[in-house]
Design a protein around this motif. Structure first.
Motif, short mmCIF file in Angstrom:
data_model
loop_
_atom_site.label_atom_id
_atom_site.label_comp_id
_atom_site.label_asym_id
_atom_site.label_seq_id
_atom_site.Cartn_x
_atom_site.Cartn_y
_atom_site.Cartn_z
N PHE A 18 12.43 6.78 -0.55
CA PHE A 18 12.30 5.71 -1.54
C PHE A 18 10.86 5.53 -1.96
CE2 PHE A 18 16.09 4.41 0.88
CZ PHE A 18 16.99 4.25 -0.16
N LEU A 19 10.70 4.98 -3.15
CA LEU A 19 9.38 4.55 -3.58
C LEU A 19 9.46 3.06 -3.89
CD1 LEU A 19 7.02 6.38 -5.96
CD2 LEU A 19 7.47 3.99 -6.40
N PHE A 20 8.60 2.27 -3.23
CA PHE A 20 8.57 0.82 -3.49
C PHE A 20 7.29 0.46 -4.21
CE2 PHE A 20 10.97 -0.13 0.76
CZ PHE A 20 12.12 0.41 0.21
N LYS A 21 7.42 -0.36 -5.24
CA LYS A 21 6.22 -0.91 -5.87
C LYS A 21 5.85 -2.21 -5.16
CE LYS A 21 4.45 -2.86 -10.20
NZ LYS A 21 4.62 -3.00 -11.66
N PHE A 22 4.62 -2.27 -4.69
CA PHE A 22 4.12 -3.45 -3.98
C PHE A 22 3.00 -4.09 -4.77
CE2 PHE A 22 4.98 -3.53 0.85
CZ PHE A 22 6.31 -3.27 0.65
N LEU A 23 2.89 -5.42 -4.65
CA LEU A 23 1.76 -6.13 -5.24
C LEU A 23 0.92 -6.73 -4.13
CD1 LEU A 23 3.61 -8.35 -7.90
CD2 LEU A 23 2.22 -6.33 -8.40
N VAL A 24 -0.37 -6.84 -4.37
CA VAL A 24 -1.19 -7.68 -3.50
C VAL A 24 -1.76 -8.77 -4.40
CG1 VAL A 24 -3.02 -7.77 -1.78
CG2 VAL A 24 -1.79 -5.64 -2.16
N ILE A 25 -1.37 -10.02 -4.16
CA ILE A 25 -1.82 -11.11 -5.02
C ILE A 25 -2.42 -12.24 -4.19
CG2 ILE A 25 -0.21 -10.65 -6.92
CD1 ILE A 25 1.70 -12.68 -5.75
N GLY A 26 -3.15 -13.11 -4.85
CA GLY A 26 -3.79 -14.24 -4.19
C GLY A 26 -5.15 -14.50 -4.81
N SER A 27 -5.76 -15.63 -4.44
CA SER A 27 -7.01 -16.06 -5.06
C SER A 27 -8.17 -15.09 -4.78
CB SER A 27 -7.40 -17.44 -4.55
OG SER A 27 -6.41 -18.37 -4.92
N ALA A 28 -9.24 -15.28 -5.57
CA ALA A 28 -10.41 -14.40 -5.44
C ALA A 28 -11.06 -14.57 -4.07
CB ALA A 28 -11.42 -14.74 -6.53
N GLY A 29 -11.50 -13.47 -3.52
CA GLY A 29 -12.27 -13.50 -2.27
C GLY A 29 -11.43 -13.69 -1.01
N TYR A 74 1.54 -6.99 -14.59
CA TYR A 74 1.75 -5.96 -13.57
C TYR A 74 2.85 -6.32 -12.57
CZ TYR A 74 -2.73 -4.47 -15.43
OH TYR A 74 -3.73 -4.08 -16.26
N TYR A 75 3.37 -7.55 -12.68
CA TYR A 75 4.34 -8.01 -11.69
C TYR A 75 5.70 -7.35 -11.87
CZ TYR A 75 1.37 -11.89 -10.16
OH TYR A 75 0.35 -12.64 -9.63
N ARG A 76 5.99 -6.99 -13.12
CA ARG A 76 7.33 -6.53 -13.42
C ARG A 76 7.72 -5.33 -12.56
NH1 ARG A 76 8.39 -5.16 -19.40
NH2 ARG A 76 6.61 -4.00 -18.75
N GLY A 77 8.90 -5.44 -12.03
CA GLY A 77 9.44 -4.33 -11.25
C GLY A 77 8.78 -4.13 -9.89
N ALA A 78 8.23 -5.19 -9.32
CA ALA A 78 7.68 -5.05 -7.97
C ALA A 78 8.76 -5.37 -6.96
CB ALA A 78 6.49 -5.98 -7.79
N ALA A 79 8.88 -4.54 -5.94
CA ALA A 79 9.90 -4.75 -4.92
C ALA A 79 9.38 -5.66 -3.82
CB ALA A 79 10.33 -3.41 -4.34
N ASN A 128 14.53 -10.76 -6.67
CA ASN A 128 14.78 -10.43 -5.26
C ASN A 128 13.53 -9.96 -4.54
OD1 ASN A 128 17.60 -10.91 -5.20
ND2 ASN A 128 17.88 -9.03 -6.39
N ILE A 129 12.38 -10.14 -5.17
CA ILE A 129 11.14 -9.63 -4.57
C ILE A 129 10.97 -10.17 -3.15
CG2 ILE A 129 9.74 -11.49 -5.58
CD1 ILE A 129 7.47 -9.41 -5.85
N VAL A 130 10.59 -9.26 -2.26
CA VAL A 130 10.37 -9.64 -0.86
C VAL A 130 8.88 -9.94 -0.68
CG1 VAL A 130 10.43 -8.84 1.51
CG2 VAL A 130 12.31 -8.26 -0.04
N ILE A 131 8.56 -11.16 -0.27
CA ILE A 131 7.16 -11.56 -0.19
C ILE A 131 6.78 -11.88 1.24
CG2 ILE A 131 5.42 -13.18 -1.04
CD1 ILE A 131 7.27 -13.69 -3.45
N ILE A 132 5.64 -11.36 1.65
CA ILE A 132 5.10 -11.73 2.95
C ILE A 132 3.78 -12.47 2.73
CG2 ILE A 132 4.00 -9.45 3.31
CD1 ILE A 132 4.66 -9.96 6.37
N ILE A 136 12.87 -4.85 2.79
CA ILE A 136 13.46 -4.31 1.55
C ILE A 136 14.51 -3.26 1.88
CG2 ILE A 136 12.96 -3.00 -0.54
CD1 ILE A 136 10.12 -4.27 -0.43
N LEU A 137 14.16 -2.40 2.82
CA LEU A 137 15.08 -1.34 3.20
C LEU A 137 16.39 -1.91 3.77
CD1 LEU A 137 14.52 1.65 2.93
CD2 LEU A 137 14.03 1.74 5.37
#
Lengths: 213, 471
Positions: free
Chosen positions: A7-18, A77-82, A113-117, A169-170
């Motif tokens: 599988f290929l999962f698209k992941f995001l890393v988000i959050g405030s600066a610094g 860039y959020y679209r389609g993130a798993a 359904n995005i899985v967020i940690i 996700i898996l």
């Protein structure tokens, strides 16, 4: 050499600066702390193939700029993130207070359904702590997030955060809760998953059985 | 803390020593303390057996020693501590690549008296190896000296040409800038690269001061910014707007330390830390509607490296006031998309194959252009190369930024066409550090900035953004 994966999962890393988003990614990819790091403008990338529950998963990670002002850009860039790592800095209440906004964005713009940690980063700076573990874990529970305190400096829980997210996700794929074929799921089949072997939709239990053999 | 390396020297093994150094790619700088530690599981330094000793005084003496096989075994296990053990033959081979200057500092030494002496045969072998090493080192030193001399010649020539160019700029161009700035000659000179000593002046003149900012105005803005900083930290305010502004000041502080961190001059305690802080702070007072936006610190930093504070501020404010920069720094997303769309028109015409490949892989230009345009390449290209892009950009304006982007894509066309989405995205957001200036500029020059007889500005206008049409 091309590594095959299921599988290929698209992941995001988000959050405030610094908060250490790029450092978390760097620690996960390179296994070391990035000492002299520039701040991210726009988006940067990382990828790593991991083994989760007997499956090979390629993580394609989008590491986004943290400044509020860039949100209109990073949102696209959020679209389609798993999956996503939602990062705050345990030594900065401000970054913790911003979590709700980030979370709303992620839930509305990525797949529902995005899985967020949730990652409370800079765990190593315990003396300067402004957000307690208990408070953050309550927040995580209320918002149905997984939660870990991490340190990009020491590497503590960094790999765990990414792997935990991937494993969830898996599991959801195997239980049928997530359908990789739905548009914008953020999941793609890799070259190692033979398309012919795939089950028709709605036969999740069968799929699972087959995965076990 | 600086990571360091632990080097242990064993009686049997000059090879190991050389080998480890070549593996760890350390240039020997003896005065900087060679025997420091880096490896995580480094055994303590005092464990090292005497043997080859740097600048040791003990003359080589022949005496019989420990069973050589035993020592060899010992070496192998110790080797293992530092990674894969190499066969002795391999070590000898690598030995030849050992830093010569430091090798000559190696002195053949024997085992200490409290240990059994080496067998004569072994000692003889060691002496021979030692002599070979020194001979090789000398040969290499000679070669290196020749190379250095050649490099020096090249450098002298380059310095001379820079000196000549500086003379041309100072005597012929700068005094009558306004009458010659649009000439073919000045354009060519800018393409060749402006000499660093006149760069600040050239940029200042080329960017101009449409905003009529005076040094006084800068000082007023600066003192206002300082008053604001003094009133910090403000207690947590209820209204979000003031919180946002406060965050902006905090963010400046945070980002300054993350601007060219490898140069170590903008960081806390560095010589230009306060200057960078001043310019960014003064700008938030000059244009509170724009405020501080990430990416600005890189532009201000590059200007600071080339001119004094007030002039850097003037150039900074005027640069950001250009339509393209304003669109980006206001993060006007729809206007940014217009620029990307115009870029894609020229992308498709200049590099149709790569354009199609990017389309297939859903690699949109914002992914790499945002960083490049925001920081004017100062973060993505090596600094000297970025300055050369600025040399032309200050004259030609935003068109050259997008032309440079196409130049980069053209330079790496072959590699990019062969890679998938993620590898391309990674490559373009982290360009190679060894880009050759000549190659890049040749590729930029080869980009055709006319599309169906339309120039960049016309294509941009045609993209139909109402905002652009109004202005």
């Amino acid at each position: 050499p091309k590594i095959t994966y299921n599988f290929l999962f698209k992941f995001l890393v988000i959050g405030s600066a610094g908060t250490g988003k790029s450092c978390l990614l760097h620690q996960f990819i390179e296994n070391k702390f990035k000492q002299d790091s520039n701040h991210t403008i726009g988006v940067e990338f990382g990828s790593r193939v991991v083994n989760v529950g007997g499956k090979t998963v390629k993580l394609q990670i989008w590491d986004t700029a943290g400044q509020e002002r860039f949100r209109s850009v990073t949102r696209s860039y959020y679209r389609g993130a798993a999956g996503a790592l939602l990062v705050y800095d345990i030594t900065s209440r401000e970054t913790y207070n911003a979590l709700t906004n980030w979370l709303t964005d992620a839930r509305t713009l990525a797949s529902p359904n995005i899985v967020i940690i949730l990652c409370g980063n800079k765990k190593d700076l315990d003396a300067d702590r402004e957000v307690t573990f208990l408070e953050a874990s309550r927040f995580a529970q209320e918002n149905e997030l997984m939660f870990l305190e991490t340190s990009a400096l020491t590497g503590e829980n960094v790999e765990e955060a990414f792997l935990k997210c991937a494993r969830t996700i898996l599991n959801k794929i195997e239980s049928g809760e997530l359908d990789p074929e739905r548009m914008g799921s953020g999941i793609q089949y890799g070259d190692a998953s033979l398309r012919q072997l795939r089950q028709p939709r709605g036969s999740a239990a069968q799929t699972k059985q087959q995965c076990n053999c | 803390m600086e990571p360091t390396i632990c080097v242990c020297v064993y009686s049997m093994n000059n090879n190991l020593f050389a080998d480890m150094l070549s593996k760890s790619r350390i240039t020997l700088k003896l005065d900087l303390g060679l025997f420091t530690k880096r490896l995580k599981d480094s055994r303590s330094v005092d464990q090292r057996d005497p043997g080859w000793k740097l600048f040791g005084k003990v003359p080589p003496v022949q005496n019989s020693a420990k069973d050589s096989r035993k020592i060899h075994k010992e070496h192998e296990t110790k080797c293992g501590q530092f990674g894969d053990p190499t066969s002795p033959r391999q070590s000898v081979r690598k030995n030849l690549e050992f830093e010569p200057l430091s090798t000559t500092a190696l002195i053949l030494e024997d085992r200490p008296a409290n240990l059994p002496a080496k067998p004569a045969e072994e000692a003889q072998k060691h002496r021979q190896q030692y002599e070979e090493m020194v001979a090789q080192a000398k040969k290499r030193e000679l070669k290196e000296a020749q190379k250095r001399r050649k490099q020096l010649e090249v450098r002298c020539k380059m310095e001379e040409s820079i000196g000549n160019a500086a003379l041309t700029w100072n005597q012929e161009i700068l005094p009558k800038w306004h009458s010659v700035c649009a000439s073919r000659r000045v354009r060519d000179l800018c393409w060749q690269g402006v000499p660093p000593c006149v760069r600040g002046k050239v940029w200042s003149l080329a960017v101009g001061n449409e905003l009529n900012i005076t040094h006084e105005l800068f000082n007023i803005c600066l003192s206002r910014a300082r008053e604001k900083w003094k009133s910090l930290p403000v207690p947590v305010a209820a209204d979000t707007e003031s919180q946002d502004r406060e965050a902006s000041l905090e963010l400046i502080k945070l980002d300054i330390s993350r601007t060219f961190p490898n140069l170590c001059i903008f960081q806390q305690g560095g010589p230009y830390h306060d200057v960078l802080h001043s310019i960014l702070g003064a700008y938030t007072c000059y244009r509170p509607d724009v405020g501080y936006v990430q990416g600005m610190s890189f532009i201000a930093a590059v200007l600071i490296l080339n001119m004094d504070t007030a002039d850097a501020f003037i150039a900074f404010a005027n640069l950001l006031n250009k339509p393209c920069q304003m669109a980006f720094y206001r993060v006007d997303h729809s206007l940014m998309l217009t620029y990307f769309a115009a870029f894609e028109v020229f992308f498709e015409e200049n590099l149709p194959k790569l354009f199609a490949h990017f389309k297939d892989n859903k690699l949109t230009p914002d992914i790499y252009l945002i960083d490049w345009i925001f920081t004017l390449y100062s973060k993505s290209l090596p600094l000297d190369l970025a300055c050369r892009v600025w040399d032309v950009f200050c004259q030609d304006g935003d068109e050259f930024l997008f032309r440079s982007a196409l130049g980069i894509l053209r330079l790496y066309d072959d590699i990019l066409t062969r890679m998938d989405f993620i590898h391309n995205a990674q490559f373009l957001t982290r360009l190679p550090e060894d880009i050759s200036a000549d190659e890049l500029f040749n590729n930029i020059a080869a980009i055709n900035m006319q599309s169906k007889n339309k120039k960049w500005a016309q294509v941009l206008f045609q993209m139909g953004s109402p905002v652009l049409k109004r202005s």
